[in-house]
Design an enzyme around this catalytic site. Structure first.
Site, PDB file in Angstrom:
ATOM      1  N   ASP A   1       6.316  -3.592  14.037  1.00 36.67           N
ATOM      2  CA  ASP A   1       6.366  -3.038  12.682  1.00 36.67           C
ATOM      3  C   ASP A   1       5.296  -1.708  13.024  1.00 36.67           C
ATOM      4  O   ASP A   1       4.550  -1.831  14.158  1.00 36.67           O
ATOM      5  CB  ASP A   1       5.592  -3.912  11.495  1.00 36.67           C
ATOM      6  CG  ASP A   1       5.431  -3.211  10.249  1.00 36.67           C
ATOM      7  OD1 ASP A   1       6.214  -2.505   9.683  1.00 36.67           O
ATOM      8  OD2 ASP A   1       4.241  -3.164   9.656  1.00 36.67           O
TER       9      ASP A   1
ATOM     10  N   ASP B   1       2.980   0.460  10.196  1.00 42.20           N
ATOM     11  CA  ASP B   1       1.722   0.500   9.323  1.00 42.20           C
ATOM     12  C   ASP B   1       1.059  -0.909   9.390  1.00 42.20           C
ATOM     13  O   ASP B   1       1.567  -1.731   8.789  1.00 42.20           O
ATOM     14  CB  ASP B   1       2.115   1.078   7.959  1.00 42.20           C
ATOM     15  CG  ASP B   1       2.992   2.367   7.873  1.00 42.20           C
ATOM     16  OD1 ASP B   1       2.247   3.304   8.223  1.00 42.20           O
ATOM     17  OD2 ASP B   1       4.066   2.543   7.548  1.00 42.20           O
TER      18      ASP B   1
END
Length: 344
Positions: free
Chosen positions: A15, A17
């Site tokens: 991922d 953020d």
């Protein structure tokens, strides 16, 4: 904790953020400022529920939650420009550069799969040296049918890398992402961006405080070889605050030097006191978790029961080794202090 009986991982999917970049903390006050223009007060509990969801889903929820006189599309057009400047200030989270470099050097493919829109992903990583080139695949939620917690984005990343989903390892900070990874039939390592929510991540195969704790060999991946005795050289972490009675009270800071939740453990280095003298420092960073609230626990070598004598001795010995010595830091500290102000 990191426990695994899997030794067939062939690719890693990150991922973005809160996992690789500290964008979430850096931008946490933007919505507050935006809502104030409409006479609204931010509700932190509602914000937590939106962690990890797609931008379109988040926009719709915010417009509805706060009864804004905007469509979700108008909301997005107004708020996105407020984020752009902050994204450029975002720093890599502890261990992110180290892990990606390690995988790249050993020929392990890795992808980026984020619930952000693809154009926003590009805006966040375009200035990160080597990042865009190293990812085998980059996907945003607008490039698949459904964003997380649907498994679509992870399955598409695996497909584009030519790797079976069962041989992929997902690394995520949000519960939404963890659920998506498990739904895709992949192994999942959770590195929660909100440490106070860590108990909610039990469905993950492994839960870490930060990427610095990641042990690739547990997943059949090549070992790290960068430890020096009992110490690990890392990128500098900058703290500033008031030092009193052996404790450091860090300044509240929403800027690029904000301390991420994932900073955890025992850190050694050098501290400058009163803007002058530079001394050895050992900082213990953790969380004091209560039933209703949490706060940072920060202590140091001078007066802190959380740091045992064995760790103090180990830290002192490490700082006398060439890679950690004050001599190796003179170039870094030049301009911050005079050489004569070093203290043994």
């Amino acid at each position: 904790m990191e426990n695994s009986d899997s030794n067939n991982i062939a690719a890693v999917i990150f991922d973005l953020d809160g996992t690789l970049l500290n964008t979430e903390q850096l931008t946490k006050n933007i919505l507050k400022e935006f809502l104030a223009k409409y006479g609204k007060v931010q509700d932190n509990e509602k914000d937590k529920k939106r962690l990890g969801v797609t931008f379109n889903e988040s926009s719709l929820a915010i417009v509805n939650d706060y009864e804004l006189p905007l469509t979700p599309e108008e909301f997005g057009q107004e708020i996105i420009p407020m984020y752009h400047g902050k994204w450029l200030q975002a720093k890599a989270l502890p261990g992110a550069n180290r892990l990606m470099k390690h995988l790249h050097e050993h020929g392990v493919p890795f992808a980026l799969a984020s619930n952000s829109l693809r154009k926003n992903i590009d805006g966040k990583i375009s200035h990160r040296d080597g990042w865009k080139e190293r990812f085998s695949v980059i996907l945003g939620s607008d490039q698949v049918k459904s964003g997380k917690p649907s498994p679509d984005i992870f399955l598409e990343a695996a497909k584009r890398m030519g790797v079976d989903p069962s041989n992929c390892l997902v690394i995520e900070d949000s519960l939404v992402g963890v659920k998506a990874g498990k739904a895709a039939g992949m192994k999942v390592v959770a590195v929660p961006s909100l440490q106070i929510e860590i108990d909610s991540y039990s469905i993950a195969d492994s839960i870490l405080h930060s990427l610095l704790e990641f042990q690739p060999e547990l997943w059949g991946l090549p070992h790290f070889r960068d430890w020096i005795d009992n110490a690990l050289p890392i990128e500098p972490i900058h703290l500033s605050g008031v030092f009193s009675n052996g404790l450091l009270q860090i300044y509240a800071d929403n800027g690029p030097s904000v301390l991420p939740d994932q900073i955890w453990g025992l850190y050694i280095g050098w501290a400058k006191f009163d803007g002058q003298k530079v001394s050895k420092a050992v900082i213990s960073l953790g969380w004091s978790l209560g039933c209703c609230k949490s706060k940072r626990k920060i202590g140091n070598i001078l007066n802190n029961l959380d740091i045992v004598d064995e760790d103090k001795s180990s830290a002192d010995a490490s700082l006398n080794m060439p890679p950690f010595s004050k001599e190796s830091l003179r170039n870094f500290l030049q301009g911050h202090t005079d050489e004569d102000n070093f203290a043994p």
